[in-house]
Scaffold this active site. Structure first.
Site, PDB file in Angstrom:
ATOM      1  N   CYS A  33       0.657  -1.246  -0.011  1.00 22.46           N
ATOM      2  CA  CYS A  33      -0.003   0.039   0.172  1.00 22.46           C
ATOM      3  C   CYS A  33       0.807   1.354  -0.165  1.00 22.46           C
ATOM      4  O   CYS A  33       0.812   2.020  -0.759  1.00 22.46           O
ATOM      5  CB  CYS A  33      -0.825   0.140   1.215  1.00 22.46           C
ATOM      6  SG  CYS A  33      -2.244  -1.069   1.283  1.00 22.46           S
TER       7      CYS A  33
HETATM    8  C1  UDX Z   1      -0.546   0.204   5.326  1.00 24.53           C
HETATM    9  C2  UDX Z   1      -1.423   1.153   6.282  1.00 24.53           C
HETATM   10  O1  UDX Z   1      -0.808   0.985   7.537  1.00 24.53           O
HETATM   11  C3  UDX Z   1      -2.759   0.795   6.629  1.00 24.53           C
HETATM   12  O2  UDX Z   1      -3.484   1.442   7.108  1.00 24.53           O
HETATM   13  C4  UDX Z   1      -3.651   0.512   4.934  1.00 24.53           C
HETATM   14  O3  UDX Z   1      -4.804   0.225   5.102  1.00 24.53           O
HETATM   15  C5  UDX Z   1      -2.702  -0.253   3.919  1.00 24.53           C
HETATM   16  O4  UDX Z   1      -1.160   0.357   3.829  1.00 24.53           O
HETATM   17  P1  UDX Z   1       0.416  -2.265   5.596  1.00 24.53           P
HETATM   18  O5  UDX Z   1       0.971  -2.096   4.309  1.00 24.53           O
HETATM   19  O6  UDX Z   1       0.046  -3.365   6.210  1.00 24.53           O
HETATM   20  O7  UDX Z   1      -0.643  -0.964   5.911  1.00 24.53           O
HETATM   21  O8  UDX Z   1       1.749  -1.974   6.333  1.00 24.53           O
HETATM   22  P2  UDX Z   1       2.246  -1.022   7.610  1.00 24.53           P
HETATM   23  O9  UDX Z   1       2.215  -1.672   9.063  1.00 24.53           O
HETATM   24  O10 UDX Z   1       1.615   0.437   7.549  1.00 24.53           O
HETATM   25  O11 UDX Z   1       3.951  -1.108   7.126  1.00 24.53           O
HETATM   26  C6  UDX Z   1       4.468  -0.489   5.933  1.00 24.53           C
HETATM   27  C7  UDX Z   1       5.673  -0.054   5.898  1.00 24.53           C
HETATM   28  O12 UDX Z   1       6.408   0.713   6.772  1.00 24.53           O
HETATM   29  C8  UDX Z   1       6.506  -1.499   6.264  1.00 24.53           C
HETATM   30  O13 UDX Z   1       7.742  -1.907   5.609  1.00 24.53           O
HETATM   31  C9  UDX Z   1       6.925  -1.434   7.624  1.00 24.53           C
HETATM   32  O14 UDX Z   1       8.264  -2.023   8.155  1.00 24.53           O
HETATM   33  C10 UDX Z   1       7.392   0.113   7.662  1.00 24.53           C
HETATM   34  N1  UDX Z   1       7.403   0.898   8.841  1.00 24.53           N
HETATM   35  C11 UDX Z   1       6.289   1.003   9.745  1.00 24.53           C
HETATM   36  C12 UDX Z   1       8.484   1.464   9.324  1.00 24.53           C
HETATM   37  O15 UDX Z   1       9.469   1.492   8.756  1.00 24.53           O
HETATM   38  N2  UDX Z   1       8.420   2.232  10.634  1.00 24.53           N
HETATM   39  C13 UDX Z   1       7.266   2.463  11.160  1.00 24.53           C
HETATM   40  O16 UDX Z   1       7.089   2.802  12.353  1.00 24.53           O
HETATM   41  C14 UDX Z   1       6.090   1.524  10.631  1.00 24.53           C
END
Ligand code: UDX
Length: 437
Positions: free
Chosen positions: A267
């Site tokens: 996403c």
């Molecule tokens: C995301 C949104 O959070 C969600 O609301 C939407 O519906 C779909 O996209 P998702 O893709 O499941 O969800 O993953 P998310 O938990 O948001 O993490 C995305 C990326 O960011 C990951 O690669 C994660 O490792 C990274 N991340 C997240 C960080 O590097 N640091 C953080 O503090 C949080």
């Protein structure tokens, strides 16, 4: 009341399973026959905690899974949860959702009921009014707002927490015209989630809300990653203490300030690109969004530069990657930063071994025999010269000197700062920590 969910990916299958497990009369529809067969047997096509348990409960309650879209004919509510990927230019590819809308429209023709169609797929502002609504009306020869309801209902669930997020969403957005269908939709959601705020707005605002959320989350991550890169240059500085303190300020909030190798997944990268593309079309220069993306793309340089600094020439070096899933508790590697890192290392002729508790199969589909796949962490580290911890799997917290002992050179690059507090007899680097001289 009969409910159809069209498109059984993360969002659709979670919704199908949760609603069916609660006793709703549900039919889950997907064009992929094989997938339908698996799901009907209680097997999830992807790894997601609690999904299979919830799915099985739903199946016991009579959940039907089918590839036959005509089953929507006698449904009262239709949730559209098909994918909206990106095209080769990074813009949104609406072909799947347009095709779904046209099939739904054709079947709507014979629908004796006046159903409400909820679009949960992420679409750029204007898509409902300019594309989906006319396609539905033309194919059904019926009028939205009169013969059927059409509501934008973006989804905010996070992979690896999909069931919980589906059961307890932080907000429900209903975008569309103020018709009797909207009233009925509100009633349905109030009953389903009595304590969740419901935002009723128009289509284009609802569509934009989803991009606002995801681009802000990406901004938070790139912000802390940029700060973490600065911290790495200050001996003794610790990005986690900074993030923790920032998070105590209620105006900021502590989530999504976990510095790392950059954001990935199905996403955030895709939605950022789509929004950047859309902003340009509107004539707005997306300066900030561009910077967020640039920080993310360049974040991997941190890792490459540490390896270059330690090895000089990278060709022929043996490097282990721990974690290829884009985050823990999933087998999803779509737009995973670890996959990008492996590609960069392979270009430099590095010998790669990987370990991941769930994502080996998906990783193998990309790299085949170009890399080595280890079944255990110990095997992954044996004879390796450098290990990069990419994904925050719980298993990697347990790493200790004993596990590292069979490495021939003990360079450890910890992108998630999981081993910071351990006394390790290794050459330790962590993203966001300034090494003491
Ligand atoms: C995301 C949104 O959070 C969600 O609301 C939407 O519906 C779909 O996209 P998702 O893709 O499941 O969800 O993953 P998310 O938990 O948001 O993490 C995305 C990326 O960011 C990951 O690669 C994660 O490792 C990274 N991340 C997240 C960080 O590097 N640091 C953080 O503090 C949080």
């Amino acid at each position: 009341m009969k409910i159809a969910i069209i498109g059984l990916g993360f969002v659709g299958l979670s919704l199908t399973s949760v609603l069916a497990s609660k006793g709703f009369n549900i039919v889950g529809i997907d064009i992929d026959k094989e997938k339908c067969k698996k799901i009907s047997n209680g097997i999830s096509p992807f790894y997601e905690p609690d999904l299979e348990k919830t799915l099985k409960k739903g199946l016991k309650n009579g959940l039907k899974i089918s590839d036959d879209i005509s089953l929507i004919k006698n449904c009262d509510l239709l949730f559209v949860t098909v994918g909206t990927p990106q095209d080769t230019n990074g813009a949104i590819d609406l072909s799947i959702i347009k095709k779904a809308a046209s099939t739904i429209g054709k079947n709507l023709k014979e629908n004796k009921k006046q159903p409400i169609i909820f679009i949960k797929s992420t679409v750029i502002p204007g898509t409902m009014k300019n594309d989906i609504l006319p396609i539905l009306e033309n194919n059904s020869k019926k009028k939205a707002g009169k013969d059927f309801g059409l509501i934008s209902n973006p989804e905010f669930l996070q992979e690896s927490n999909a069931i919980n997020d589906t059961k307890f969403p932080h907000a429900i957005v209903l975008g569309g015209y103020q018709t009797r269908f909207m009233k009925k939709a509100k009633k349905f959601f109030v009953k389903l989630h009595p304590n969740t705020p419901i935002i009723i707005t128009n289509h284009q605002t609802a569509e934009m809300i989803k991009y606002a959320n995801n681009s802000f989350l990406a901004t938070k991550i790139s912000f802390i990653n940029q700060l973490s890169n600065i911290c790495q240059k200050i001996p003794g500085a610790n990005v986690d203490d900074i993030a923790k303190t920032m998070g105590l300020d209620p105006r900021i909030g502590g989530l999504f300030l976990n510095a790392g190798p950059g954001y990935g997944g199905s996403c955030l990268p895709k939605d950022m690109k789509a929004l950047i593309n859309f902003a340009k079309i509107t004539g707005i220069k997306p300066v900030l969004l561009n910077a967020v993306e640039e920080v993310n793309i360049k974040q991997l340089d941190q890792i490459i530069s540490i390896t270059k600094q330690r090895f000089g020439e990278l060709s022929g070096k043996r490097i282990t990657i721990l974690g290829t899933a884009f985050k823990p508790n999933t087998d999803d590697i779509r737009d995973s930063i670890a996959i990008e890192l492996i590609k960069k290392f392979l270009n430099r002729k590095v010998e790669i071994t990987i370990h991941d508790p769930q994502a080996i199969k998906n990783t193998r589909n990309i790299f085949g025999d170009k890399i080595r796949y280890a079944k255990s962490i110990r095997d992954a580290l044996s004879k390796s010269q450098c290990v990069v911890i990419m994904t925050q799997w719980k298993q990697y917290e347990k790493l200790n000197n004993n596990e590292f002992k069979n490495m021939t050179k003990k360079i450890v690059i910890d992108c998630r700062r999981m081993l910071v507090k351990k006394q390790l007899d290794v050459d330790y680097y962590a993203i966001g920590l300034g090494r003491e001289k």
